[in-house]
Write a protein that holds these residues in place. Structure first.
Motif, PDB file in Angstrom:
ATOM      1  N   ARG A  44      -3.491  -6.943  -8.095  1.00 49.97           N
ATOM      2  CA  ARG A  44      -3.599  -5.702  -8.874  1.00 49.97           C
ATOM      3  C   ARG A  44      -2.241  -5.008  -8.994  1.00 49.97           C
ATOM      4  O   ARG A  44      -1.871  -4.536 -10.075  1.00 49.97           O
ATOM      5  CB  ARG A  44      -4.622  -4.776  -8.200  1.00 49.97           C
ATOM      6  N   TRP A  78       0.843  -1.192   0.000  1.00 49.72           N
ATOM      7  CA  TRP A  78       0.000   0.000   0.000  1.00 49.72           C
ATOM      8  C   TRP A  78       0.883   1.247   0.000  1.00 49.72           C
ATOM      9  O   TRP A  78       1.962   1.244   0.588  1.00 49.72           O
ATOM     10  CB  TRP A  78      -0.906   0.015   1.235  1.00 49.72           C
ATOM     11  N   TYR A 100     -12.295  -2.901  -0.234  1.00 49.48           N
ATOM     12  CA  TYR A 100     -11.594  -1.657   0.108  1.00 49.48           C
ATOM     13  C   TYR A 100     -11.816  -0.639  -0.997  1.00 49.48           C
ATOM     14  O   TYR A 100     -12.188  -0.984  -2.128  1.00 49.48           O
ATOM     15  CB  TYR A 100     -10.094  -1.894   0.343  1.00 49.48           C
ATOM     16  N   ASP A 101     -11.597   0.618  -0.666  1.00 51.34           N
ATOM     17  CA  ASP A 101     -11.759   1.699  -1.629  1.00 51.34           C
ATOM     18  C   ASP A 101     -10.485   1.890  -2.445  1.00 51.34           C
ATOM     19  O   ASP A 101      -9.373   1.647  -1.954  1.00 51.34           O
ATOM     20  CB  ASP A 101     -12.110   3.011  -0.913  1.00 51.34           C
ATOM     21  N   ARG A 102     -10.648   2.327  -3.670  1.00 52.85           N
ATOM     22  CA  ARG A 102      -9.527   2.574  -4.579  1.00 52.85           C
ATOM     23  C   ARG A 102      -8.513   3.528  -3.942  1.00 52.85           C
ATOM     24  O   ARG A 102      -8.887   4.538  -3.354  1.00 52.85           O
ATOM     25  CB  ARG A 102     -10.052   3.186  -5.880  1.00 52.85           C
ATOM     26  N   GLN A 114      -8.182  -8.090   1.548  1.00 49.76           N
ATOM     27  CA  GLN A 114      -7.780  -6.789   1.012  1.00 49.76           C
ATOM     28  C   GLN A 114      -6.358  -6.850   0.470  1.00 49.76           C
ATOM     29  O   GLN A 114      -6.071  -6.380  -0.644  1.00 49.76           O
ATOM     30  CB  GLN A 114      -7.852  -5.718   2.113  1.00 49.76           C
ATOM     31  N   LYS A 169     -16.026  -6.073  -3.193  1.00 47.05           N
ATOM     32  CA  LYS A 169     -15.495  -4.749  -2.879  1.00 47.05           C
ATOM     33  C   LYS A 169     -15.164  -4.696  -1.386  1.00 47.05           C
ATOM     34  O   LYS A 169     -16.033  -4.457  -0.549  1.00 47.05           O
ATOM     35  CB  LYS A 169     -16.489  -3.651  -3.246  1.00 47.05           C
ATOM     36  N   GLN A 202      -6.185  -9.119  -2.785  1.00 45.79           N
ATOM     37  CA  GLN A 202      -6.687  -8.412  -3.967  1.00 45.79           C
ATOM     38  C   GLN A 202      -5.691  -7.352  -4.424  1.00 45.79           C
ATOM     39  O   GLN A 202      -5.373  -7.245  -5.616  1.00 45.79           O
ATOM     40  CB  GLN A 202      -8.038  -7.754  -3.660  1.00 45.79           C
ATOM     41  N   ARG A 203      -5.216  -6.569  -3.482  1.00 43.48           N
ATOM     42  CA  ARG A 203      -4.264  -5.504  -3.808  1.00 43.48           C
ATOM     43  C   ARG A 203      -2.985  -6.096  -4.410  1.00 43.48           C
ATOM     44  O   ARG A 203      -2.397  -5.527  -5.346  1.00 43.48           O
ATOM     45  CB  ARG A 203      -3.940  -4.714  -2.542  1.00 43.48           C
ATOM     46  N   ASP A 218      -5.481  -0.084  -8.598  1.00 49.05           N
ATOM     47  CA  ASP A 218      -6.766  -0.643  -8.189  1.00 49.05           C
ATOM     48  C   ASP A 218      -7.810  -0.618  -9.297  1.00 49.05           C
ATOM     49  O   ASP A 218      -8.923  -1.126  -9.113  1.00 49.05           O
ATOM     50  CB  ASP A 218      -7.281   0.074  -6.943  1.00 49.05           C
ATOM     51  N   ASP A 219      -7.456  -0.042 -10.441  1.00 47.45           N
ATOM     52  CA  ASP A 219      -8.345  -0.110 -11.595  1.00 47.45           C
ATOM     53  C   ASP A 219      -8.191  -1.439 -12.342  1.00 47.45           C
ATOM     54  O   ASP A 219      -8.979  -1.742 -13.243  1.00 47.45           O
ATOM     55  CB  ASP A 219      -8.046   1.049 -12.562  1.00 47.45           C
ATOM     56  N   ALA A 225      -8.485  -8.049  -9.948  1.00 46.38           N
ATOM     57  CA  ALA A 225      -7.851  -8.874  -8.918  1.00 46.38           C
ATOM     58  C   ALA A 225      -8.073 -10.361  -9.177  1.00 46.38           C
ATOM     59  O   ALA A 225      -7.643 -11.199  -8.373  1.00 46.38           O
ATOM     60  CB  ALA A 225      -8.393  -8.512  -7.542  1.00 46.38           C
TER      61      ALA A 225
END
Length: 329
Positions: free
Chosen positions: A157, A47, A197-199, A150, A195, A153-154, A204-205, A208
């Motif tokens: 991406r 992050w 977490y928020d972008r 989270q 969904k 997924q991140r 994050d576009d 995942a």
């Protein structure tokens, strides 16, 4: 009777044997314990700042070295605060990538045995590898049991966002999880589009969804009985609701959008019963998802690569590689 030819052959053979033995003795050196390979120095923060839901988290990240003198490295991280991806670059890239998620019962992340060692094996075969150090659900993150998801997924991406510079195809990204890390991988396999977490940036576009999933002696079910009690308690607490049990049991969330899945288990696994993989395989086949299941008679739990020599289960890494290539990864 004296046989000159036979005597000469006997003497020559004896002389050669002595010379070979002498040379072998001269080459003998004191046995040295194997040197631990160097860790990669390329480590990516997952992050750009603090992970989502950090407010109120007071746990202190700790690296525990459990290595036995003269043995292979065995380190584990508890209370992960700064999730990372450790990068293993191949000498000759094959155009595919693998994100690895080690196990640890959702109490720790065991980085060497199931992460770094497997990443080195895969990198030797051309895969660009990323070992995920993920957060643990018992540390009071805002997302609770979704905190590890989270990170997973991140991770996919972020890896896809690095494809061009690291020379692999963003459409050839696999994941591989072990034990509780197998539960995390299975959760990502079935809930890649949830969904959670928020972008935070352009990475994050990206999708995942993994292009292929490897589940190695995975925790799957949260149902009492087949489920692994330690992982279930860490993830959902002592008294989960039926709705929580269903949501966090990947076999109950399989859709026809799930990518091909490779499953591996030992029948004598006393920690995570083999029924976990059987349940997942059954759910995948019910949805016509391409899947392959290997159950070996022996192997126990947590064998990774270091406890397989001389056993049929030693075939598993090659079986995974074959499955991945057959499905374009």
């Amino acid at each position: 009777m004296f046989n000159r030819r036979g005597t000469l052959a006997s003497l020559t053979g004896g002389l050669l044997t002595s010379l070979v033995a002498g040379a072998a003795l001269a080459d003998l050196k004191p046995t040295q314990p194997p040197k631990a390979p160097m860790d990669p120095t390329e480590v990516l923060p997952l992050w750009p700042g603090d992970p989502p839901g950090s407010a109120g988290v007071t746990a202190v990240e700790t690296l525990i070295d459990r290595t036995v003198a003269g043995g292979l490295p065995d380190r584990a991280t508890t209370h992960t605060r700064k999730p990372t991806l450790t990068v293993f670059r191949p000498a000759k890239a094959n155009g595919a990538a693998v994100v690895l998620m080690p196990g640890g019962g959702y109490e720790r992340v065991v980085s060497d045995k199931e992460g770094f060692e497997t990443a080195r094996w895969l990198a030797d075969r051309g895969y660009t590898c990323f070992v995920l150090l993920y957060r643990l659900p018992g540390d009071h993150w805002g997302a609770g049991p979704d905190a590890p998801l989270q990170d997973a997924q991140r991770a996919v991406r972020l890896v896809r966002s690095k494809a061009a510079t690291m020379r692999f195809d963003p459409a050839r990204v696999a994941i591989m999880g072990f034990s509780a890390g197998g539960h995390l991988a299975a959760s990502l396999t079935t809930r890649f589009d949830a969904k959670v977490y928020d972008r935070v940036d352009a990475a994050d576009d990206l999708s995942a969804r993994p292009d292929l999933s490897g589940l190695i002696y995975p925790v799957v079910s949260m149902v009492e009985g087949p489920g692994h009690p330690g992982s279930r308690k860490q993830l959902l607490g002592p008294s989960p609701t039926p709705e929580q049990v269903a949501l966090y049991s990947p076999d109950q969330n399989v859709t026809d959008r799930v990518p091909p899945v490779f499953l591996l288990h030992a029948a004598d696994d006393k920690t995570v019963p083999v029924v976990n993989s059987l349940m997942m395989f059954t759910a995948l086949k019910a949805r016509a998802v391409p899947a392959e299941l290997h159950v070996f008679e022996e192997g126990g739990h947590g064998f990774g690569l270091r406890s397989i020599d001389g056993k049929p289960v030693a075939a598993w890494p090659t079986l995974f590689e074959t499955f991945a290539k057959r499905h374009g990864v």
